[in-house]
Scaffold this active site. Sequence first.
Site, PDB file in Angstrom:
ATOM      1  N   GLY A  55       0.821  -1.211   0.000  1.00 19.57           N
ATOM      2  CA  GLY A  55       0.000   0.000   0.000  1.00 19.57           C
ATOM      3  C   GLY A  55       0.847   1.249   0.000  1.00 19.57           C
ATOM      4  N   GLY A  57       1.363   5.271   1.244  1.00 17.26           N
ATOM      5  CA  GLY A  57       1.248   5.866   2.577  1.00 17.26           C
ATOM      6  C   GLY A  57       2.397   5.516   3.491  1.00 17.26           C
ATOM      7  N   HIS A  58       3.410   4.792   2.962  1.00 13.00           N
ATOM      8  CA  HIS A  58       4.546   4.378   3.784  1.00 13.00           C
ATOM      9  C   HIS A  58       5.863   4.859   3.197  1.00 13.00           C
ATOM     10  CE1 HIS A  58       1.813   1.823   5.898  1.00 13.00           C
ATOM     11  NE2 HIS A  58       1.516   1.123   4.822  1.00 13.00           N
ATOM     12  N   HIS A 220      -0.047   0.732  10.015  1.00  8.45           N
ATOM     13  CA  HIS A 220      -1.371   1.175   9.566  1.00  8.45           C
ATOM     14  C   HIS A 220      -2.212   1.622  10.750  1.00  8.45           C
ATOM     15  CE1 HIS A 220      -0.086  -2.083   6.763  1.00  8.45           C
ATOM     16  NE2 HIS A 220      -0.343  -1.143   5.890  1.00  8.45           N
TER      17      HIS A 220
END
Lengths: 334, 208
Positions: A55, A57-58, A220
Amino acid sequence: MKKIINDPADYVDEALVGLMAAYPDTYTLAPGTARVVVRTHAKDRGKVGVVSGGGSGHFPLFAGYVGTGMLDTCAVGDVFAGPAGADVQAALRSADQGAGVLAVIGNYGGDRMTFEMQVGYLQETETPAGMVVVNDDVASAPSDQTENRRGVAGLVPVMKVAGAAAEDGMSLPEVKRVAEKAIDATHSIGVATRACVIPMVGKPTFELDDSSIEMGMGIHGEQGVWRGPLRPADALADEMFDRVTEDAPLRKHDDIAVFCNSLGATPIEELLILYRRISVRLSQSGVTVHRARVGHLATSMEMAGASITFMRLDGELQSLLDAPSACPFWNAFP
Amino acid sequence: MKEIDSTAIAAATRRICEQVQKHESLLNALDAEIGDGDLGGTLASVAAAITPRLDELSDDVGVCLKQIADVIATRSGSSLCALMIIALTAVSRSTTGKTKLCVSELGAVLDIAIDAMQRAGRSKPGDKTIVDGILAIREAIGKEADCRRYVPAATRAINEAVAKFRDRPSRIGRARIAGKRSAGCDDPGMIALKLSVDALAGTPRETS
């Protein structure tokens, strides 16, 4: 939500365009795709391809680690969501230089199932393919359930080891072997002090009041081991050190690499303050720190907090970790 | 004997897609209790991708199901979508070459889907996932001699399963990590399944 973005729906794609604009000699998209980041200059034929995905966002995890000496390709998902199967397949195929491909992913259900499926499809075409799963987060499951542990910042040195092994011309079984050795040698834990906001959701992923922190939180915002009042950095460092080494004891004279990672909003000074105490504990334990890296390795957008990662090194892992790389975000750390 | 062809599959899928899009906020809210809060948006996006392709489905039932799986695979890699792809792909493999399925074969079809999902997802009965919902439906239709009662039986079964699991903690995935917080929350995957069954309750569901 106060982010420097345009339409939240375009967060991921605009970030990728910006990445390629900033580093055009390193990153481009696989033809016909919008979410498969590949090296601008492909690896030599005959070397194993190393692929990852996860994903958004990291950042720099995952796509930031495409580059010579690290990943060949990376499939990018929506924020905190696994990449689509079609993109994973394209990433795997794009990485194949005739010697097979190895996927290096974090232990998250969607990623694991999607990559397993797509690696299986690739194998059906008689392209050698394998997969390793990083599960370094000691807080996410007990030591007798390591198959349930999450992959966090430890993904980064494992990718480095796999990428260097492939660059060195090792075969697919050998690249897999050394990646698995790296995974077994790598353990991490994080602490969060403030939540992040997924752009499309528009509100914090969890509630954490101004005076509270959560030890063992995942990247997360997954629940950690305790939530309570903020403590001084030295106390946090001691607890993080103790939790990791209780799980994976350090022996006197071990060589290790240490990664002190910001989850996003925590500034480097605070990481250095944390590392100050970590380094004392490491010194007291008699290990040799071969290399420390402090900075943003695996973030969660504006989540505040930090993680520490220890990788126990033997000669092979040390050599692979030290091997040259042209990846801008690996080289961001001195 | 009642039969299902790709026209019926398209009609059923269209209903499910409309239902999922209509309940995007509900599914996001459920997901926010124990996850990122974006499941509704993800499924709505997948539904929006599938709907225009429903007029292009093959007459071959297996190929048709794989086509739907392939569309999902272009849009999402979430755990739930991965399980859906795995289930559709497994069923597709065993139905390729057929232009019709008997409704009475649905039990065997669900067995294939359940097996594939459990192996890939590493879930066990009682983990509180969409698979528990499908297991309940499978058991219910297995007790029905009359295929015309499958949809009402499935409706009862999924509603009972949702109620039964509501107060249990989740034992797998992101929800497991939420720990005790997951007890008292409906599993978003099971609710997505319930919504799908509710949508089918209004579908002209077979050819004569």
